[in-house]
Enzyme design. Structure first.
Site, PDB file in Angstrom:
ATOM      1  N   HIS A 129       0.860  -1.192   0.000  1.00 42.01           N
ATOM      2  CA  HIS A 129       0.000   0.000   0.000  1.00 42.01           C
ATOM      3  C   HIS A 129       0.894   1.239   0.000  1.00 42.01           C
ATOM      4  O   HIS A 129       1.949   1.251   0.624  1.00 42.01           O
ATOM      5  CB  HIS A 129      -0.917  -0.006   1.228  1.00 42.01           C
ATOM      6  CG  HIS A 129      -1.975   1.055   1.145  1.00 42.01           C
ATOM      7  ND1 HIS A 129      -1.712   2.374   1.414  1.00 42.01           N
ATOM      8  CD2 HIS A 129      -3.279   0.993   0.769  1.00 42.01           C
ATOM      9  CE1 HIS A 129      -2.823   3.079   1.221  1.00 42.01           C
ATOM     10  NE2 HIS A 129      -3.785   2.256   0.836  1.00 42.01           N
ATOM     11  N   GLU A 197      -4.193   2.191  -7.240  1.00 43.24           N
ATOM     12  CA  GLU A 197      -4.576   3.274  -6.340  1.00 43.24           C
ATOM     13  C   GLU A 197      -3.680   4.481  -6.578  1.00 43.24           C
ATOM     14  O   GLU A 197      -2.593   4.573  -5.974  1.00 43.24           O
ATOM     15  CB  GLU A 197      -4.418   2.827  -4.879  1.00 43.24           C
ATOM     16  CG  GLU A 197      -5.308   1.678  -4.466  1.00 43.24           C
ATOM     17  CD  GLU A 197      -5.593   1.712  -2.970  1.00 43.24           C
ATOM     18  OE1 GLU A 197      -6.767   1.731  -2.619  1.00 43.24           O
ATOM     19  OE2 GLU A 197      -4.646   1.740  -2.171  1.00 43.24           O
TER      20      GLU A 197
HETATM   21  P1  PGA Z   1      -9.764   5.891   0.412  1.00 40.58           P
HETATM   22  O1  PGA Z   1      -8.550   4.885   0.641  1.00 40.58           O
HETATM   23  O2  PGA Z   1     -10.914   5.099  -0.146  1.00 40.58           O
HETATM   24  O3  PGA Z   1     -10.072   6.456   1.774  1.00 40.58           O
HETATM   25  O4  PGA Z   1      -9.308   6.941  -0.552  1.00 40.58           O
HETATM   26  C1  PGA Z   1      -8.296   3.844  -0.245  1.00 40.58           C
HETATM   27  C2  PGA Z   1      -7.033   3.109   0.151  1.00 40.58           C
HETATM   28  O5  PGA Z   1      -6.049   3.743   0.552  1.00 40.58           O
HETATM   29  O6  PGA Z   1      -6.986   1.866   0.062  1.00 40.58           O
END
Ligand code: PGA
Length: 274
Positions: A129, A197
């Protein structure tokens, strides 16, 4: 089958996760149908995995007893196969961790071994992540080791990749993510889940356009193993879920903030089932 994965990050307490469970499971009991078509996974802080697993087990046993009572039979009238099928029908969500170490055990203060995570009943683990990459200086080589370790213990890895705002402004986003994937995906990786992401979309309310997501997904597909699922993550919520999930090649969502609200999380799963 779409995958909706909740990343609670360092949020929730024992009381809050119990309350989340009560809210979620009452919606599920009213209408469990979406979960025939959606794989839902909750990744809470690791200490809460066991608590949620226990809540789920208690709920499922109670539901099973209710079904048996309604049938006017005794539990002993059912075969083991029939009972386990009834138990399997009660699928609401599975559990996952937010990170793991790559070793089974050892002198790694503060880390969690994938072997131990698997023992809690978790079946998934997020690796790489962007918050771990930024705050704990984790690189692709380490992420690759974590993927191998997770797989060894039958945890399905959810590999996160994504570019910064600056990288996108320089139009290097496709190359950047391709490099992350090539370095982090071990040879012969199976059942991999890849979450795209973009860092600039996480927790900001900013979401890439449909075209931007589609372009990245197409690029990821060229590198990822054929059986990999590709999710989108970054400010996904009830309002934008349908549109993002309609993009060709998007197999699901990784949801942070919005997943802390049980009603919103249920609703996103419902949207994904349509
Ligand atoms: P968010 O986070 O939906 O709050 O933007 C997503 C993540 O970091 O997995």
């Amino acid at each position: 089958m779409k995958k909706i994965i909740a990343n609670w990050k360092m949020n929730s307490s024992f009381d809050q996760s119990d309350a989340w469970f009560v809210d979620f499971i009452s919606l599920y009991d009213d209408n469990p149908a979406p979960f025939d078509k959606v794989e839902a996974v909750i990744c809470p802080p690791a200490i809460l995995i066991d608590n949620l697993a226990a809540n789920l087990m208690d709920h499922n046993i109670e539901a099973l007893e209710e079904r048996v009572a309604k049938s006017n039979k005794e539990i002993t009238d059912f075969s083991e196969d029939e009972l386990s099928k009834m138990m399997l029908d009660l699928k609401s969500f599975m559990l996952g961790a937010q990170d793991c170490h790559f070793e089974d055990s050892g002198a790694f203060t503060g880390d969690l071994s994938p072997e131990l995570i698997a023992q809690t009943g978790a079946q998934y683990v997020i690796v790489g992540h962007s918050e771990r990459r930024a705050n704990h200086h984790e690189g692709d080589e380490l992420v690759a080791k974590k993927i191998l370790a997770a797989t060894k213990h039958n945890l399905k890895p959810i590999l996160c990749v994504g570019e910064s705002q600056e990288t996108r402004q320089q139009s290097n986003h496709l190359d950047f993510v391709a490099k992350q994937l090539k370095a982090a995906i071990p040879a012969n990786a199976k059942d991999l889940i890849i979450a795209y992401e973009p860092i600039w979309a996480i927790g900001t309310g900013l979401v890439p356009t449909k075209e931007q997501i589609a372009e990245m997904v197409e690029s990821i597909k060229k590198i990822a193993p054929q059986d990999a699922s590709i999710l989108y993550g970054g400010s996904a919520n009830v309002k934008n879920a349908a549109e993002i999930l309609s993009i060709s090649g998007v197999d699901g969502l990784l949801v942070g903030g919005a997943s802390l609200n049980a009603k919103d999380f249920y609703k996103i799963c419902e949207i994904a089932s349509n």
